[in-house]
Design an enzyme around this catalytic site. Structure first.
Site, PDB file in Angstrom:
ATOM      1  N   LYS A 130      47.030  47.509  41.549  1.00 25.44           N
ATOM      2  CA  LYS A 130      46.463  46.563  42.508  1.00 25.44           C
ATOM      3  C   LYS A 130      46.606  45.139  41.975  1.00 25.44           C
ATOM      4  CE  LYS A 130      43.704  50.488  43.438  1.00 25.44           C
ATOM      5  NZ  LYS A 130      44.145  50.870  44.753  1.00 25.44           N
ATOM      6  N   ASP A 186      34.551  51.238  36.893  1.00 25.65           N
ATOM      7  CA  ASP A 186      35.881  51.349  37.496  1.00 25.65           C
ATOM      8  C   ASP A 186      36.217  49.998  38.120  1.00 25.65           C
ATOM      9  OD1 ASP A 186      38.089  51.848  39.034  1.00 25.65           O
ATOM     10  OD2 ASP A 186      37.261  53.589  40.082  1.00 25.65           O
ATOM     11  N   TRP A 228      35.168  55.858  45.964  1.00 24.12           N
ATOM     12  CA  TRP A 228      35.659  56.048  44.595  1.00 24.12           C
ATOM     13  C   TRP A 228      34.550  56.408  43.628  1.00 24.12           C
ATOM     14  CZ3 TRP A 228      40.354  57.389  44.549  1.00 24.12           C
ATOM     15  CH2 TRP A 228      41.216  56.906  45.533  1.00 24.12           C
TER      16      TRP A 228
HETATM   17  N1  PMP Z   1      39.182  53.868  41.730  1.00 17.49           N
HETATM   18  C1  PMP Z   1      39.409  52.914  42.647  1.00 17.49           C
HETATM   19  C2  PMP Z   1      38.399  51.824  42.832  1.00 17.49           C
HETATM   20  C3  PMP Z   1      40.584  52.946  43.395  1.00 17.49           C
HETATM   21  O1  PMP Z   1      40.820  52.002  44.308  1.00 17.49           O
HETATM   22  C4  PMP Z   1      41.527  53.977  43.171  1.00 17.49           C
HETATM   23  C5  PMP Z   1      42.838  54.061  43.912  1.00 17.49           C
HETATM   24  N2  PMP Z   1      42.930  53.417  45.091  1.00 17.49           N
HETATM   25  C6  PMP Z   1      41.222  54.960  42.222  1.00 17.49           C
HETATM   26  C7  PMP Z   1      40.049  54.863  41.507  1.00 17.49           C
HETATM   27  C8  PMP Z   1      42.176  56.091  41.947  1.00 17.49           C
HETATM   28  O2  PMP Z   1      43.215  55.590  41.218  1.00 17.49           O
HETATM   29  P1  PMP Z   1      44.517  56.419  40.803  1.00 17.49           P
HETATM   30  O3  PMP Z   1      45.215  56.752  42.090  1.00 17.49           O
HETATM   31  O4  PMP Z   1      45.271  55.480  39.942  1.00 17.49           O
HETATM   32  O5  PMP Z   1      44.075  57.635  40.092  1.00 17.49           O
END
Ligand code: PMP
Length: 361
Positions: free
Chosen positions: A196, A172, A102
């Site tokens: 989550k 994040d 991520w």
């Molecule tokens: N950052 C993290 C740490 C994630 O776990 C996720 C999704 N699993 C995201 C960003 C992306 O999130 P979204 O699908 O809501 O754009």
């Protein structure tokens, strides 16, 4: 009806009392004869729901007054692009610390707008650690430093908030927000997709130190402007009312259960149990993350081979444990232990792991 233990990484398990309350309220909101998601976001009824959700989240996380709280559609990925658009001048340096999948996504979303510097990156060692702060190469005059507080796929989490030498720290927290107490005043921006720990997918929570909203950033449409969203209480356009409402129910549930201190304790108990099961398995189960960087939310682990992994997933599913298949980027198994996963859910997993090992070890 049998509800299983759901270890999905997100969308993820929600507290049962929240689902039951939403079900009970769905057809008729407090005698209105319509549901809360069938009426205007500008109605007195919805504004009350929205304001209560913000107030409860502020209480839950201890958000300081000088931070704004936004509820926005677009998920965490959209925020990753908006950070660069809102808080850095065109071509300005921004620093990213990459500790997993991520963190790389965050860079990809920002890169068209800014000069991304990678201050530290653990990919060459397989994303198994948090790089020691002393080795980070921060850029003088960087607009911000971005970290991924918890890497949902690689299972790598910061144990503590890093000191970034006075630069605004952006984080994040998609997979670890509200999982334990956190000093939000140390952060310029915290963002998280709700799916989550906070509620259903479809809304992201963004917490922004207000002075940063004065930055001019880059030319952008109003709808991509955090300042505009803040000025309109996240109702610049039609917000995701269902998601906001459900997240609000989750906040109330978390507060009633004892808040983030209590969830910090429960989460520590759950992860201690699962890591102990892995570490005590004589190598039957393996987790590759350095001890100090092990996630308290997402635990990836591996078995000897693919066949055994597939059998583990199928048999655990048959035994009432859902969503244990690892992310395709890393394979293996992943157990996500968000706030809504009870301690006895982790116990059920540990019991299954012992039984599976006994039959296959
Ligand atoms: N950052 C993290 C740490 C994630 O776990 C996720 C999704 N699993 C995201 C960003 C992306 O999130 P979204 O699908 O809501 O754009």
């Amino acid at each position: 009806m049998t509800r299983v233990y759901n270890f999905s990484a997100g969308p993820a398990t929600l507290p049962e009392p929240v689902l039951l309350q939403a079900q009970a309220e769905l057809l008729d909101w407090k005698g209105l004869g319509a549901s809360i998601v069938e009426i205007s976001h500008r109605s007195a009824e919805f504004i009350e729901v929205a304001a209560a959700a913000e107030a409860d989240l502020r209480t839950l996380l201890g958000v300081p007054h000088d931070h704004a709280v936004l509820f926005l559609s677009g998920g965490a990925t959209t925020q990753q692009a908006l950070l660069a658009l809102n808080f850095a001048a065109p071509g300005q340096a921004v620093d990213y610390v990459v500790t997993g999948h991520w963190g790389k996504t965050a860079i990809r979303q920002a890169a068209p707008y800014v000069d991304v510097h990678v201050a530290a990156d653990t990919e060459s060692t397989g994303f198994r650690s948090i790089p020691p702060r002393a080795g980070w190469k921060l850029s003088p005059g960087a607009a911000y430093v971005h970290i991924t507080a918890n890497e949902t796929i690689h299972g790598v989490e910061y144990a503590e908030t890093p000191d970034v030498a006075g630069l605004p720290l952006f984080a994040d927290f998609s997979s670890s927000i509200a999982a334990r107490p956190l000093d939000i005043s140390k952060y310029g921006v915290i963002y998280a997709g709700a799916q989550k720990n906070l509620g259903p997918v479809g809304v992201a929570v963004v917490i922004i130190r207000r002075d940063l909203l004065e930055r001019s950033g880059q030319p952008r449409a109003d709808i991509f402007d955090y300042r505009s969203h803040a000025a309109r209480d996240s109702m610049l356009n039609t917000p995701p009312t269902w998601n906001w409402y459900l997240a609000g129910l989750v906040f109330k549930w978390m507060l009633a259960e004892g808040g983030v201190e209590e969830f910090g304790r429960r989460n520590a108990t759950k992860t201690r149990m699962v890591y102990a099961a892995i570490d005590g398995s004589d190598g039957f189960y393996r987790n590759h993350v350095e001890l100090a960087a092990r996630s308290r939310m997402n635990i990836p682990f591996f078995l000897k081979d693919e066949d055994m992994t597939a059998r583990f997933v199928a048999e655990s599913r048959a035994g009432g444990l859902l969503g244990l298949k690892g992310h395709k980027a890393v394979g293996g198994i992943r157990a996500s232990l968000y706030n809504a996963m009870p301690v006895h859910g982790a116990q059920a997993l540990v019991d299954f792991m012992a039984d599976f090992q006994q039959r296959n070890g």
